[in-house]
Design a protein around this motif. Structure first.
Motif, PDB file in Angstrom:
ATOM      1  N   ASP A 105      67.077  42.824  48.435  1.00  0.00           N
ATOM      2  CA  ASP A 105      65.914  40.885  48.694  1.00  0.00           C
ATOM      3  C   ASP A 105      67.016  39.644  49.353  1.00  0.00           C
ATOM      4  N   GLU A 108      68.847  48.541  34.990  1.00  0.00           N
ATOM      5  CA  GLU A 108      67.687  49.000  34.476  1.00  0.00           C
ATOM      6  C   GLU A 108      67.715  47.201  33.956  1.00  0.00           C
ATOM      7  N   ARG A 132      65.910  49.861  39.300  1.00  0.00           N
ATOM      8  CA  ARG A 132      66.101  48.345  38.836  1.00  0.00           C
ATOM      9  C   ARG A 132      64.660  48.270  37.789  1.00  0.00           C
ATOM     10  N   LYS A 133      64.868  47.058  37.541  1.00  0.00           N
ATOM     11  CA  LYS A 133      63.540  47.050  37.243  1.00  0.00           C
ATOM     12  C   LYS A 133      62.622  46.004  38.458  1.00  0.00           C
ATOM     13  N   ASP A 134      61.600  44.912  38.128  1.00  0.00           N
ATOM     14  CA  ASP A 134      60.454  44.720  39.144  1.00  0.00           C
ATOM     15  C   ASP A 134      61.157  44.236  39.462  1.00  0.00           C
ATOM     16  N   ASP A 135      61.473  42.090  38.510  1.00  0.00           N
ATOM     17  CA  ASP A 135      61.277  41.506  38.713  1.00  0.00           C
ATOM     18  C   ASP A 135      63.299  41.115  39.347  1.00  0.00           C
ATOM     19  N   SER A 136      63.333  42.090  39.574  1.00  0.00           N
ATOM     20  CA  SER A 136      65.054  41.872  39.524  1.00  0.00           C
ATOM     21  C   SER A 136      65.617  41.002  40.939  1.00  0.00           C
ATOM     22  N   ASP A 185      68.882  41.172  35.802  1.00  0.00           N
ATOM     23  CA  ASP A 185      68.127  40.290  36.737  1.00  0.00           C
ATOM     24  C   ASP A 185      68.323  40.299  38.162  1.00  0.00           C
ATOM     25  N   HIS A 238      68.777  50.663  43.624  1.00  0.00           N
ATOM     26  CA  HIS A 238      67.347  49.762  44.215  1.00  0.00           C
ATOM     27  C   HIS A 238      65.931  50.902  43.220  1.00  0.00           C
ATOM     28  N   ASP A 239      65.992  52.099  43.287  1.00  0.00           N
ATOM     29  CA  ASP A 239      65.273  52.958  42.190  1.00  0.00           C
ATOM     30  C   ASP A 239      65.353  52.775  41.141  1.00  0.00           C
ATOM     31  N   GLU A 299      63.911  47.499  51.016  1.00  0.00           N
ATOM     32  CA  GLU A 299      64.319  47.113  49.695  1.00  0.00           C
ATOM     33  C   GLU A 299      65.275  46.931  49.660  1.00  0.00           C
TER      34      GLU A 299
END
Length: 437
Positions: free
Chosen positions: A95, A36, A67-71, A39, A64-65, A93
């Motif tokens: 990147d 969570e 993690r924070k949005d901008d990671s 980065d 993925h479920d 999911e």
């Protein structure tokens, strides 16, 4: 403020070395156990068999479920390499994808936020690693790829042919780690007994043993993943003569029935396999670990019974049991006479019980012996009982000992070698008393 990195290494110890290389390239990141807060999240995946593939995919999706949005979520390693087209399509999911060729370029890939799959498998040579899990032990990778043609194995399809590190490269890495305090080493690869054969050297491991023995500060070593048809009696003798390398033999034989060994394309039959195993067992304080596969196409009940009888009677110290996994790109995938999953499961359970019984017999034989042990820390049992391993054993896979008494006045140091007498076996844990007088 430095960015935070959460990294997960799945699969074998060879994967772990590659993960440690990535950690070496990303030392400007702060490691975190919390996905969570991270980065960057990297999963170094395993793509060997179905169970490993499922674990890899589930791990990525679970991370993925949470993690924070901008990671940035990165999928690396064998599974990513083996199914790069499919995963890029089916796993939005993730990147960034990378395979088995760019571990030492992970910092560049993160900076560019670009997926990359190099054509060549990464072969470690001089890279700085962040060794994990121990202050005294490290794995040393000897090669990548494999020239064997086992019917059930997909590794050559995505790792390629054997590609050995130079002996000088291996020696330099060991010397570097010795300077950092490491003294115990496990040498690994897909087929360690073929080391340097791609460089026209038949007995590369004997050369390795000689060179490692010359390095001041190396106190303990073992070789993992020997292959029957490339393991010679001379190599076994040279291990037996070594003052550094333990008489530790990890040779996955996979089966013992002649017809099944031929079907598996293992190169050696029953007679020569047993000859090698007997030579290993004859050495003083020898330790034998092997692996068997149950349910390979064409395995009859009689073949399975023969394997069980051999496994139970030979005297192995540890046995790994694998259920056959039907892998595309392997010769076995197109074979007829497939075994149904229920039968495979039942056979795995039967052989698994034999493996447990063999381990218990091996542990019972340790009682009364005085051995070298290394203190690893507090046990899970109690803060007053220390966890240790026999120095000869491989970390993590061969078990632990509990130090519940001592005949020395000073506090015992983590990572230090002590003499200990094994006093009893409770459950599957050996208890010992330290005596360093």
């Amino acid at each position: 403020m430095s960015k935070k990195l959460h990294i997960v290494s799945l699969g074998c110890t060879k994967n772990l070395v590659d993960t440690e290389v990535m950690m070496g390239r990303l030392q400007n990141y702060e490691l975190t156990d919390s996905q969570e807060d991270a980065d960057v999240i990297i999963v170094n995946t395993c793509g060997f068999i179905d169970a490993a593939k499922e674990e890899s995919i589930n791990t990525v999706l679970n991370l993925h479920d949470a993690r924070k949005d901008d990671s940035l979520l990165v999928m690396a390693g064998c599974l990513s390499e083996r199914y790069k087209e499919e995963l890029a399509k089916d796993m939005p999911e993730v990147d960034l994808f990378t395979g088995v060729g760019d571990y030492e370029k992970i910092d560049e890939l993160l900076a560019n936020k670009k997926s990359q799959f190099s054509e060549q498998v990464y072969l470690i040579d001089g890279a700085e690693r962040v060794v994990t899990g121990s202050t005294y032990h490290a794995y040393i990778k000897l090669s990548e790829g494999c020239n064997q043609q086992c019917s059930f194995c997909a590794i050559p399809s995505f790792k390629g042919k054997l590609n050995s590190r130079s002996l000088d490269s291996v020696v330099r890495e060991v010397e570097s780690l010795v300077k950092k305090g490491y003294y115990d080493f496990s040498f690994v690869s897909q087929d360690s007994s073929s080391y340097l054969r791609d460089q026209k050297t038949i007995d590369g491991l004997s050369l390795l043993i000689h060179r490692i023995e010359l390095i001041e500060g190396v106190k303990s070593a073992r070789i993992l993943y020997l292959y029957p048809s490339t393991t010679s009696l001379k190599l076994i003798q040279n291990i037996g003569k070594s003052k550094i390398f333990h008489n530790y033999f990890d040779m996955p034989i996979q089966h013992i029935n002649d017809e099944m060994l031929k079907t598996m394309k293992r190169g050696f039959g029953k007679e020569k396999t047993i000859e090698l195993l007997n030579a290993m067992k004859a050495l003083p304080n020898s330790f034998l670990r092997t692996s068997f596969i149950v349910g390979h196409p064409g395995e009859t009940q009689e073949m399975f019974d023969e394997m069980c009888e051999f496994a139970a009677s030979f005297g192995f110290d540890r046995i790994n049991v694998f259920s056959y996994s039907d892998e595309e790109t392997t010769p076995a995938y197109d074979m007829s006479e497939k075994i149904d999953k229920e039968t495979i499961q039942k056979r795995a359970e039967i052989l698994g019980q034999i493996a447990l019984e063999c381990e218990m017999k091996s542990l019972e034989k340790e009682v009364g012996k005085t051995v070298d042990i290394v203190i690893d820390g507090e046990s899970e049992e109690s803060e007053f009982i220390l966890s240790a391993k026999e120095l000869a054993w491989a970390p993590d896979i061969d078990g632990e000992l509990y130090v519940n008494d001592r005949e020395v006045d000073e506090d015992l140091e983590l990572g230090k070698i002590y003499k200990a007498k094994i006093t009893e076996l409770i459950g599957n844990k050996l208890l010992c008393t330290v005596d360093n007088s």
